[in-house]
Design an enzyme around this catalytic site. Structure first.
Site, short mmCIF file in Angstrom:
data_model
loop_
_atom_site.label_atom_id
_atom_site.label_comp_id
_atom_site.label_asym_id
_atom_site.label_seq_id
_atom_site.Cartn_x
_atom_site.Cartn_y
_atom_site.Cartn_z
N ASP A 1 0.87 -1.17 0.00
CA ASP A 1 0.00 0.00 0.00
C ASP A 1 0.91 1.23 0.00
O ASP A 1 2.13 1.12 0.20
CB ASP A 1 -0.87 -0.05 1.27
N ASP B 1 -0.25 5.17 1.03
CA ASP B 1 -0.48 6.17 2.09
C ASP B 1 -0.54 5.51 3.45
O ASP B 1 -1.34 4.59 3.68
CB ASP B 1 -1.77 6.94 1.81
N GLY C 1 -9.71 10.43 -3.08
CA GLY C 1 -9.93 11.85 -2.79
C GLY C 1 -11.23 12.40 -3.36
O GLY C 1 -11.95 13.14 -2.67
N LYS C 2 -11.56 12.05 -4.60
CA LYS C 2 -12.82 12.54 -5.20
C LYS C 2 -14.01 12.00 -4.43
O LYS C 2 -14.96 12.71 -4.12
CB LYS C 2 -12.91 12.12 -6.68
N GLU C 3 -13.93 10.71 -4.12
CA GLU C 3 -15.00 10.05 -3.37
C GLU C 3 -15.13 10.66 -1.97
O GLU C 3 -16.23 10.79 -1.43
CB GLU C 3 -14.72 8.55 -3.27
N ARG C 4 -13.98 11.04 -1.38
CA ARG C 4 -13.98 11.60 -0.02
C ARG C 4 -14.64 12.98 -0.01
O ARG C 4 -15.41 13.30 0.89
CB ARG C 4 -12.53 11.68 0.50
N LYS D 1 -5.89 19.61 -6.17
CA LYS D 1 -5.36 18.99 -4.95
C LYS D 1 -4.17 18.08 -5.28
O LYS D 1 -3.17 18.04 -4.55
CB LYS D 1 -6.48 18.21 -4.24
N THR E 1 -4.74 5.85 -4.02
CA THR E 1 -4.33 7.22 -4.32
C THR E 1 -3.97 7.36 -5.80
O THR E 1 -3.70 6.38 -6.49
CB THR E 1 -3.16 7.62 -3.39
N SER E 2 -3.98 8.59 -6.29
CA SER E 2 -3.77 8.83 -7.72
C SER E 2 -2.31 8.57 -8.12
O SER E 2 -1.40 8.80 -7.33
CB SER E 2 -4.11 10.29 -8.05
N PRO F 1 -0.09 10.14 -10.03
CA PRO F 1 0.93 11.20 -9.85
C PRO F 1 1.41 11.31 -8.40
O PRO F 1 2.57 11.64 -8.15
CB PRO F 1 0.21 12.49 -10.28
C1 XBP Z 1 -5.23 6.40 0.85
C2 XBP Z 1 -6.40 7.15 0.41
C3 XBP Z 1 -6.24 8.16 -0.64
C4 XBP Z 1 -5.60 9.46 -0.23
C5 XBP Z 1 -5.94 10.54 -1.23
O1 XBP Z 1 -5.29 5.09 0.34
O2 XBP Z 1 -7.48 6.89 0.84
O3 XBP Z 1 -7.52 8.45 -1.05
O4 XBP Z 1 -6.08 9.88 1.05
O5 XBP Z 1 -5.51 10.24 -2.48
P1 XBP Z 1 -4.04 4.08 0.33
P2 XBP Z 1 -6.26 10.84 -3.80
O6 XBP Z 1 -3.56 3.97 1.74
O7 XBP Z 1 -4.64 2.81 -0.19
O8 XBP Z 1 -3.00 4.62 -0.59
O9 XBP Z 1 -6.71 12.23 -3.46
O10 XBP Z 1 -5.22 10.83 -4.88
O11 XBP Z 1 -7.41 9.93 -4.11
MG MG Z 2 -2.94 3.16 3.48
#
Ligand code: XBP
Ligand code: MG
Length: 256
Positions: A7, A9, A50-53, A80, A119-120, A122
């Site tokens: 994973d 983040d 992020g978009k979903e959040r 963002k 996460t995206s 980039p």
């Molecule tokens: C982490 C997330 C991501 C980030 C935001 O997931 O939930 O949505 O918070 O990223 P993981 P984006 O631990 O699986 O990486 O804004 O790019 O969606």
């Molecule tokens: Mg994570």
């Protein structure tokens, strides 16, 4: 064991505070009187992506201007993403203990190393460069990220997509995750998981994992064993992972 699937983040680095900062900077720049506190962000992290959040925030907390902002979510999120990459390039997120060591050790042994994240892309690229230098993205044979699958974690799709691309069976791979949503996603795809709880995921339910450790550990900086396999090791090595995975594949599920 043929592959490790990481994973991003919270697992490779404590990035969620940087995501939160990028969201808040974006809201301010777009004239939206919104600010996500750590307490609120902890709740909002229930929804991955992020978009979903942002959509979940509007739907459940009804912030001022929310209805009009729905159509602008893709543009807000693109902004963002740029802000996040700039923060990461400036060194905002520190790598977690043992990550660089374990990735390099796995590659040196010919294991496949991959990423499965919501996460995206980039953001992943920026973080890998900041952690490993310019070669970072090339160290990972497959990078499953962002909207590449429509259903994000806790759905199993991103881990399935990643191991399919790697060409390995679920029981030949191990996932390294920091969150309950991530563990549900990986186990849903049939992978065993090592959990390394992070700032925001501490206190979540890690019972689906094979082992819970404070982090991966490094020489002279041992990890703390929390639950499951691995009580006596100083750090999580490929040898420890092989023995934990072999034991659980022999015994059947052994939950932390
Ligand atoms: C982490 C997330 C991501 C980030 C935001 O997931 O939930 O949505 O918070 O990223 P993981 P984006 O631990 O699986 O990486 O804004 O790019 O969606
Ligand atoms: Mg994570």
């Amino acid at each position: 064991m043929r592959a490790l699937v990481f994973d991003v983040d919270g697992t490779l680095a404590e990035t969620e505070e940087t995501h939160r900062q990028a969201f808040n900077e974006t809201f301010a720049a777009h004239g939206l009187p919104w600010f996500w506190t750590t307490e609120n962000y902890r709740r909002l992290l229930d929804v991955t992506g992020g978009k979903e959040r942002i959509r979940h925030f509007i739907d459940t907390q009804h912030p001022p201007g929310g209805g009009d902002a729905i159509a602008r979510i893709p543009a807000l999120h693109a902004d963002k993403t740029e802000r996040y990459a700039r923060l990461i390039d400036a060194g905002a997120a520190a790598v977690r203990p043992g990550v660089i060591r374990l990735v390099r050790e796995a590659r040196a042994e010919g294991l496949k190393v991959a990423i499965a994240t919501t996460t995206s892309l980039p953001n992943v690229t920026a973080l890998l460069v900041s952690i490993f230098g310019g070669e970072g993205p090339t160290l990972f044979e497959v990078i499953g990220a962002g909207d590449i699958v429509p259903r994000k974690k806790p759905a199993p799709d991103i881990f399935r997509w990643t191991i399919d691309r790697l060409g390995v069976a679920a029981e030949e791979a191990l996932a390294i995750e920091d969150s309950e949503n991530g563990i549900r996603s990986a186990t849903g795809a049939g992978l065993h998981v090592i959990a390394t709880p992070s700032f925001y995921s501490a206190g979540q339910d890690f019972s689906g994992s094979l082992a819970v450790v404070s982090d991966l550990g490094d020489p002279g900086r041992p990890y703390h064993h929390v639950a499951g396999a691995g009580a006596s090791d100083e750090m999580v090595t490929t040898a420890s992972l092989r023995s934990w995975l072999a034991a659980v594949n022999r015994r059947g599920p052994s939950l932390a």
